[in-house]
Scaffold this motif. Structure first.
Motif, PDB file in Angstrom:
ATOM      1  N   PRO A 181       0.959  -1.371  -0.028  1.00  0.00           N
ATOM      2  CA  PRO A 181      -0.031  -0.012  -0.241  1.00  0.00           C
ATOM      3  C   PRO A 181       0.835   1.219   0.001  1.00  0.00           C
ATOM      4  N   VAL A 182       0.486   2.478  -0.668  1.00  0.00           N
ATOM      5  CA  VAL A 182       1.081   3.527  -0.764  1.00  0.00           C
ATOM      6  C   VAL A 182       1.443   4.158   0.724  1.00  0.00           C
ATOM      7  N   GLY A 183       2.561   4.732   0.916  1.00  0.00           N
ATOM      8  CA  GLY A 183       2.812   5.110   2.301  1.00  0.00           C
ATOM      9  C   GLY A 183       3.697   4.113   3.073  1.00  0.00           C
ATOM     10  N   ALA A 184       3.421   2.781   2.749  1.00  0.00           N
ATOM     11  CA  ALA A 184       4.265   1.738   3.426  1.00  0.00           C
ATOM     12  C   ALA A 184       4.090   1.402   4.651  1.00  0.00           C
ATOM     13  N   SER A 185       3.061   1.590   5.298  1.00  0.00           N
ATOM     14  CA  SER A 185       2.335   1.496   6.344  1.00  0.00           C
ATOM     15  C   SER A 185       3.053   2.111   7.659  1.00  0.00           C
ATOM     16  N   VAL A 186       3.671   3.246   7.367  1.00  0.00           N
ATOM     17  CA  VAL A 186       4.401   4.144   8.098  1.00  0.00           C
ATOM     18  C   VAL A 186       4.324   5.688   7.918  1.00  0.00           C
ATOM     19  N   VAL A 187       4.155   6.502   8.832  1.00  0.00           N
ATOM     20  CA  VAL A 187       4.161   7.925   8.705  1.00  0.00           C
ATOM     21  C   VAL A 187       5.249   8.544   9.353  1.00  0.00           C
ATOM     22  N   THR A 188       6.133   9.159   8.419  1.00  0.00           N
ATOM     23  CA  THR A 188       7.368   9.942   9.087  1.00  0.00           C
ATOM     24  C   THR A 188       7.284  11.342   8.754  1.00  0.00           C
ATOM     25  N   GLY A 189       8.058  12.180   9.634  1.00  0.00           N
ATOM     26  CA  GLY A 189       8.129  13.667   9.211  1.00  0.00           C
ATOM     27  C   GLY A 189       8.883  14.312  10.499  1.00  0.00           C
ATOM     28  N   ILE A 190       8.837  15.549  10.143  1.00  0.00           N
ATOM     29  CA  ILE A 190       9.518  16.612  11.124  1.00  0.00           C
ATOM     30  C   ILE A 190       8.484  17.538  11.670  1.00  0.00           C
ATOM     31  N   GLY A 191       8.595  17.734  12.733  1.00  0.00           N
ATOM     32  CA  GLY A 191       7.403  18.677  13.585  1.00  0.00           C
ATOM     33  C   GLY A 191       7.980  19.150  14.938  1.00  0.00           C
ATOM     34  N   PRO A 192       7.486  20.238  15.175  1.00  0.00           N
ATOM     35  CA  PRO A 192       7.826  20.736  16.653  1.00  0.00           C
ATOM     36  C   PRO A 192       6.900  20.245  17.730  1.00  0.00           C
ATOM     37  N   VAL A 193       7.715  19.597  18.856  1.00  0.00           N
ATOM     38  CA  VAL A 193       6.851  19.037  20.022  1.00  0.00           C
ATOM     39  C   VAL A 193       7.511  19.728  21.176  1.00  0.00           C
ATOM     40  N   GLU A 194       6.643  20.797  21.683  1.00  0.00           N
ATOM     41  CA  GLU A 194       7.204  21.456  22.892  1.00  0.00           C
ATOM     42  C   GLU A 194       8.592  22.602  22.426  1.00  0.00           C
ATOM     43  N   GLY A 195       8.150  22.927  21.274  1.00  0.00           N
ATOM     44  CA  GLY A 195       9.118  24.013  20.583  1.00  0.00           C
ATOM     45  C   GLY A 195      10.495  23.182  20.240  1.00  0.00           C
ATOM     46  N   VAL A 196      10.454  21.839  20.211  1.00  0.00           N
ATOM     47  CA  VAL A 196      11.863  21.130  19.689  1.00  0.00           C
ATOM     48  C   VAL A 196      11.248  20.226  18.317  1.00  0.00           C
ATOM     49  N   GLU A 197      12.073  20.702  17.297  1.00  0.00           N
ATOM     50  CA  GLU A 197      11.777  19.923  16.099  1.00  0.00           C
ATOM     51  C   GLU A 197      12.299  18.549  16.306  1.00  0.00           C
ATOM     52  N   CYS A 198      11.441  17.654  15.949  1.00  0.00           N
ATOM     53  CA  CYS A 198      11.662  16.257  16.142  1.00  0.00           C
ATOM     54  C   CYS A 198      11.446  15.515  14.858  1.00  0.00           C
ATOM     55  N   MET A 199      12.156  14.282  14.998  1.00  0.00           N
ATOM     56  CA  MET A 199      11.752  13.476  13.820  1.00  0.00           C
ATOM     57  C   MET A 199      10.652  12.431  14.550  1.00  0.00           C
ATOM     58  N   ILE A 200       9.697  12.132  14.012  1.00  0.00           N
ATOM     59  CA  ILE A 200       8.508  11.302  14.239  1.00  0.00           C
ATOM     60  C   ILE A 200       8.284  10.228  13.327  1.00  0.00           C
ATOM     61  N   ILE A 201       8.095   9.049  13.899  1.00  0.00           N
ATOM     62  CA  ILE A 201       7.556   7.863  13.093  1.00  0.00           C
ATOM     63  C   ILE A 201       6.804   7.177  13.736  1.00  0.00           C
ATOM     64  N   ALA A 202       5.607   7.089  12.982  1.00  0.00           N
ATOM     65  CA  ALA A 202       4.403   6.614  13.431  1.00  0.00           C
ATOM     66  C   ALA A 202       3.979   5.337  12.764  1.00  0.00           C
ATOM     67  N   SER A 203       3.897   4.161  13.163  1.00  0.00           N
ATOM     68  CA  SER A 203       3.637   2.936  12.468  1.00  0.00           C
ATOM     69  C   SER A 203       1.864   2.965  12.276  1.00  0.00           C
TER      70      SER A 203
ATOM     71  N   VAL B 250       5.901  -4.520   9.448  1.00  0.00           N
ATOM     72  CA  VAL B 250       7.183  -3.797   8.644  1.00  0.00           C
ATOM     73  C   VAL B 250       7.461  -4.639   7.220  1.00  0.00           C
ATOM     74  N   ASN B 251       7.565  -3.934   6.199  1.00  0.00           N
ATOM     75  CA  ASN B 251       7.820  -4.724   4.920  1.00  0.00           C
ATOM     76  C   ASN B 251       8.942  -3.863   4.370  1.00  0.00           C
ATOM     77  N   PRO B 252       9.447  -4.281   3.251  1.00  0.00           N
ATOM     78  CA  PRO B 252      10.704  -3.744   2.591  1.00  0.00           C
ATOM     79  C   PRO B 252      10.745  -2.248   2.576  1.00  0.00           C
ATOM     80  N   TRP B 253       9.542  -1.527   2.202  1.00  0.00           N
ATOM     81  CA  TRP B 253       9.399  -0.432   1.813  1.00  0.00           C
ATOM     82  C   TRP B 253       9.312   0.500   3.366  1.00  0.00           C
ATOM     83  N   SER B 254       8.333   0.159   4.189  1.00  0.00           N
ATOM     84  CA  SER B 254       8.640   0.790   5.639  1.00  0.00           C
ATOM     85  C   SER B 254       9.968   0.630   6.298  1.00  0.00           C
ATOM     86  N   LEU B 255      10.632  -0.477   5.957  1.00  0.00           N
ATOM     87  CA  LEU B 255      12.122  -0.530   6.494  1.00  0.00           C
ATOM     88  C   LEU B 255      12.894   0.480   5.882  1.00  0.00           C
ATOM     89  N   ALA B 256      12.681   0.771   4.515  1.00  0.00           N
ATOM     90  CA  ALA B 256      13.531   2.015   4.093  1.00  0.00           C
ATOM     91  C   ALA B 256      13.033   3.327   4.368  1.00  0.00           C
TER      92      ALA B 256
END
Length: 533
Positions: A84-106, A115-121
């Motif tokens: 499926p498009v999106g590879a079963s995971v959401v990733t991105g950068i956004g501020p949490v308590e004013g701190v820019e964080c990398m967020i990974i949400a399965s 976890v499939n090959p594309w969600s792993l990549a």
């Protein structure tokens, strides 16, 4: 600063043609993004809600600061594959308590978040970005572990995800995990290797082997809670640092963890605190890039709609004119820009680029590469003038430059021009693509023509008559194949960029990237490889 003047005519037929072509590509992008947001489909989204659980993107939205921007990365990963498009995971950068964080949400609506090959990549790319830019990482975990039918593709390389987590911690880049449901087998190591772990009462289940496998392996009868429940991990194993009452409480605790990190940016702040927007309408970016990639366009028209105040001090404007180089600011951050003007890179352009890259490193200034290149010039004259060593000069400079690079493919990115203009192999901090853009060894027509010439020469060498009908069929097939495999969505689906973006969002996307980059220090190279002069 020199202010750029625009000569763009939005009423011109060429502008309108370009705009319509880009809008058609944007419609395709919107369709792919809708598929990604749909996750596993309405049936599985409804089931998730019936269980009293939030969807992946809802968790991300609650985690972020109110009304904060979120730079989603690789949103159409796995496009054009069996997954499926999106590879079963959401990733991105956004501020949490004013701190820019990398967020990974399965996304548990897609095969339980397995976890499939594309969600792993996609997850590994998120980890690379977090490490390179010193971004704290927050994992929102609910995963059934490995997608077993593809285990051969993910088991061995999948270990790098855990290695990368520990390396983030070793570099004093904080990692936080919130476990919303199952975190089974390899998935258990995500919280196991995070600095801060939050589990949810009666929801989280973290174990290396579930009750059925334990029964098969040891003969023991075990229930979910005693084997890996949140309360057990909070009171007995010690794996859970915090025990949340529900999902929203878990997200509250994650924000609390970030607030207590005492995190500070290590990079220099913007030079200009209140930067002026460009003088020209970003809506006009839709009509600048040529619908026909063989038709060049002036990248200054794009620069004028991206840089602060449309101000740009051009470097060597009368030399190597097929490449535009110069200095400006973007959302207050100083940047150097390299932009292809006529597609082909000649000897002078390569030399100019190498010098400009050295200057940017001497000034600790990030570089933005705006790609629209068909590669380095070929032919007897240019070979004799040293196009190989001059191209190598430019690629050497790009390869050994240590200031952050941001790359945007605006149109064509063919041949070694992709390398010289900092394509994916040269590890730009971020790489984005416009929907109309293409990238390949060469254009479809040229590639098919080369194969045809080689086949003709082979037939002549054997004294055989050449089959023109078969040649025409071969050329058509090859052109169609290259056309489909060089498109923006195809390449983005395979993680060759960090996302396909609406041209009108270029300034915003680059601004978010520059802010993330300056979480860490920005330093130029102290040495380069041997330049062949």
């Amino acid at each position: 600063m020199t202010t750029l003047d625009s000569v763009l005519d939005p009423a011109a037929p060429a502008f309108q043609e370009n705009r319509e072509a880009l809008l058609a590509r944007l419609a395709e992008l919107d369709s792919a993004l809708d598929q990604a947001r749909d996750g596993g489909g309405e049936k599985y989204r409804a089931r998730q809600r019936k269980r009293g659980k939030l969807l992946a993107r809802e968790r991300v939205e609650l985690l972020l600061d109110p009304d904060a921007p979120f730079l989603e990365l690789s949103p159409v990963a796995a496009y054009g594959t069996d997954f499926p498009v999106g590879a079963s995971v959401v990733t991105g950068i956004g501020p949490v308590e004013g701190v820019e964080c990398m967020i990974i949400a399965s996304d548990p609506t897609v095969r339980g978040g397995a976890v499939n090959p594309w969600s792993l990549a996609k997850t590994r790319r998120a980890g690379e970005i977090a490490l390179a830019n010193r971004l704290p990482m927050i994992n929102l975990v609910e995963s059934a572990g490995a997608d077993l039918p593809t285990q051969a593709e993910i088991f061995i390389p999948g270990g790098r995800v855990f290695r990368d987590l520990t390396r983030l911690s070793a570099e004093r880049i904080p990692t936080v995990s919130v476990v919303f449901g199952n975190a089974t087998a390899g998935g258990a190591y995500i919280p196991g290797m995070s600095d801060h772990v939050i589990m949810i009462r009666d929801r989280s289940q973290v174990y290396l082997a579930g009750p059925p496998l334990v029964k098969m392996a040891t003969g023991e009868d075990a229930d979910d809670e005693s084997l890996g429940g949140a309360a057990m991990h909070a009171t007995t194993s010690g794996l859970a640092d915090y025990l949340a009452e529900d999902e929203r409480d878990g997200i509250r605790l994650a924000r609390q963890c970030v607030r207590r990190l005492n995190w500070r940016k290590a990079g220099p702040p913007p030079r200009t605190a209140d930067p002026r927007p460009p003088r020209y309408d970003p809506e006009e970016l839709l009509g600048i890039a040529s619908a026909d990639l063989k038709v060049p366009f002036d990248p200054r028209e794009i620069i004028a709609r991206v840089l602060d105040g449309s101000e740009f001090d051009e470097f060597k404007p009368a030399y190597g004119t097929a490449l535009v180089t110069g200095w400006g600011e973007l959302h207050g951050y100083p940047v150097g820009v390299l932009a292809n003007a006529r597609g082909v890179l000649f000897n002078a352009e390569a030399q100019k680029a190498a010098q400009f890259i050295q200057l940017a490193n001497a000034a600790d200034t990030p570089l933005i590469f705006l790609q629209n290149t068909t590669g380095y010039m070929v032919g007897t004259e240019y070979e004799q003038r040293g196009i190989i060593k001059h191209g190598a000069l430019m690629i050497n400079a790009v390869s050994n430059s240590t200031v952050p690079h941001l790359t945007v493919n605006l149109g064509a990115s063919y041949g070694a021009g992709n390398y010289g203009m900092c394509g994916r192999a040269y590890e730009p901090r971020f790489l984005f693509t416009w929907p109309n853009a293409k990238s390949a060894v060469m254009g479809p027509t040229q590639l098919a023509g080369v194969l045809s010439i080689v086949a003709r020469q082979a037939a002549a060498a054997k004294g055989r008559e050449y089959d023109e009908e078969s040649d025409a069929a071969m050329r058509t097939m090859v052109e169609q194949q290259i056309e489909s495999q060089s498109g923006a969505l195809f390449l983005s689906g395979r993680l060759y960029d960090d996302g396909v973006i609406d041209p009108r969002d270029t300034r915003t996307v680059l601004g978010l990237c520059l802010s993330a980059i300056h979480t860490g220090p920005v330093r130029g190279a102290e040495r380069f490889g041997v330049f062949r002069m």
